[in-house]
Write an enzyme that holds these catalytic residues in place. Structure first.
Site, PDB file in Angstrom:
ATOM      1  N   LYS A 162       4.734  69.269 -43.019  1.00 12.27           N
ATOM      2  CA  LYS A 162       5.647  68.570 -43.917  1.00 12.27           C
ATOM      3  C   LYS A 162       4.880  67.517 -44.718  1.00 12.27           C
ATOM      4  CE  LYS A 162       9.794  70.153 -42.483  1.00 12.27           C
ATOM      5  NZ  LYS A 162      10.822  70.744 -43.374  1.00 12.27           N
ATOM      6  N   ASP A 190       5.269  72.648 -46.467  1.00 15.91           N
ATOM      7  CA  ASP A 190       6.666  72.432 -46.851  1.00 15.91           C
ATOM      8  C   ASP A 190       6.787  71.075 -47.538  1.00 15.91           C
ATOM      9  OD1 ASP A 190       9.365  72.409 -47.199  1.00 15.91           O
ATOM     10  OD2 ASP A 190       9.894  72.522 -45.083  1.00 15.91           O
ATOM     11  N   GLU A 218       6.333  75.881 -49.585  1.00 13.45           N
ATOM     12  CA  GLU A 218       7.784  75.979 -49.546  1.00 13.45           C
ATOM     13  C   GLU A 218       8.451  74.896 -50.386  1.00 13.45           C
ATOM     14  OE1 GLU A 218      11.377  75.854 -46.170  1.00 13.45           O
ATOM     15  OE2 GLU A 218       9.280  75.934 -45.558  1.00 13.45           O
ATOM     16  N   ASP A 243      13.504  77.689 -50.740  1.00 14.45           N
ATOM     17  CA  ASP A 243      14.375  77.317 -49.628  1.00 14.45           C
ATOM     18  C   ASP A 243      15.677  76.741 -50.180  1.00 14.45           C
ATOM     19  OD1 ASP A 243      15.593  76.521 -47.287  1.00 14.45           O
ATOM     20  OD2 ASP A 243      14.125  74.976 -46.788  1.00 14.45           O
TER      21      ASP A 243
END
Length: 367
Positions: A162, A190, A218, A243
């Protein structure tokens, strides 16, 4: 077997370490459990987390939508009429995706119990074992490196990192983590909508030139920035996964038509349940677009449903991101799917296979 009532309970599990993204910091997995009763005494279990910054749903809105709008339309229906029930759920109210998802999970659980089979077998069959990645929360680099090495030591070989808080710091953290991993694990990135399209191209091209190999990036941009996703996809080698831009089958079709994503991330809470997730998986497969099955920060009831779907749809859902239950300090659900570190083992009990749930706090609506 007819639906007679719907009731609610609460499950709360403290996290091993705080869950941090560019959008939020969370300390606990907190699920609203949806229990569907039948005239045969058989119960169906579903659940839903509150993710207002992503889906717009809270536990209050979920329970209200089910109790006052959706639930009354399916009470009395025969559980064998799966498609009819799901149609009612999907069309009773607009939005409220987590309410629809949690309720559908309980319905699918009952449907599979009606035929005395594990859900994944009725969805098409597949292998009862999956392997998930694990999420590494955004933090200062020393903490992230410690978390990465602990995860690898525990047997995880796919890491979802992340980031998305500061572009230059993000690039530095990714590069340092990649160097430390040294081919010991696959890295998924992400960004949680934390960058702009131009920042993403700048960052990923810079990382690619530095020799950093990422499996995917992502949702780097805002959910409604389809043009941005297309812009990125045209300019980087790293596959782009949508997403938050991919809630519904209709949105997925738009992404595909615009060449905006190489991969689609399916989440039950985002797409409004198993019936819609199946449509997305089939649609993506028709266009040769692979899918990931993911989850919000949620426990093993709803994530079990996602695992059953992934097993049955392995050809269209090759990527697994179902680490929610292992981020908690314990799993209160007995039976069903076993989540042990990177290993996800589906049980052979009927439906989701849930035998009992510890620490379940029954709720009386309205609450």
């Amino acid at each position: 077997m007819k639906i007679t009532a719907i009731r609610f309970a609460k499950l709360e599990v403290p996290l091993i370490t705080p869950f941090k993204t560019s959008m939020r910091t969370v300390q606990n997995i907190t699920d609203l459990v949806i229990i569907v009763e039948t005239d045969k005494g058989v119960l169906g279990y579903g659940s839903a987390p509150a993710t207002p910054v992503i889906t717009g749903d809270t536990h209050g809105s979920i329970s209200h939508a089910i109790s006052t709008v959706i639930g009354p339309q399916i009470i009395g229906m025969d559980i064998e009429n799966l498609n009819g029930i799901c149609h009612k759920i999907q069309h009773a109210i607009v939005a409220n995706n987590s309410a629809k998802a949690g309720l559908e999970i309980a319905i699918y659980d009952l449907w599979a119990k009606r035929f005395d089979a594990p859900l994944y077998k009725l969805l098409g069959g597949g292998k009862p074992h999956l392997k998930t990645d694990v999420t590494i929360s955004v933090d200062h680099i020393d903490k992230m490196l410690a978390d990465v090495n602990l995860a690898i030591k525990q047997g995880f070989d796919i890491l979802k990192i992340k980031i998305g808080t500061d572009i230059e710091n993000d690039i530095s953290r990714i590069h340092e983590i990649y160097q430390d991993v040294a081919k010991r694990a696959i890295i998924r990135l992400d960004v949680n909508q934390g960058w702009t399209a131009k920042q993403t191209v700048y960052a990923i091209q810079k990382l690619e030139n530095m020799g950093v190999e990422l499996e995917l990036i992502e949702q780097p941009v805002k959910n409604n920035d389809i043009a941005g996703l297309s812009y990125i996809s045209e300019r980087i080698t790293t596959p782009v996964m949508a997403d938050e831009s991919a809630f519904s089958p209709q949105q997925v079709l738009t992404l595909i038509r615009n060449g905006a994503a190489d991969i689609i991330n399916i989440k039950l809470m985002k797409c409004a349940g198993l019936s819609q997730a199946i449509k997305i998986a089939d649609l993506a497969e028709l266009h040769n677009i692979p899918c990931m099955i993911g989850c919000m920060l949620e426990g093993s009831i709803s994530v079990a449903a996602a695992a059953h779907l992934a097993s049955a749809k392995a050809s269209s859902i090759p990527l697994i991101d179902l680490d929610g239950p292992v981020l908690g300090q314990y799993d209160p659900v007995v039976g069903g799917v076993d989540f042990t570190l990177s290993n996800v083992q589906l049980g052979q009990g009927a439906g989701l296979g849930i035998e009992s749930i510890n620490n379940l706090q029954e709720l009386t609506w309205p609450f």
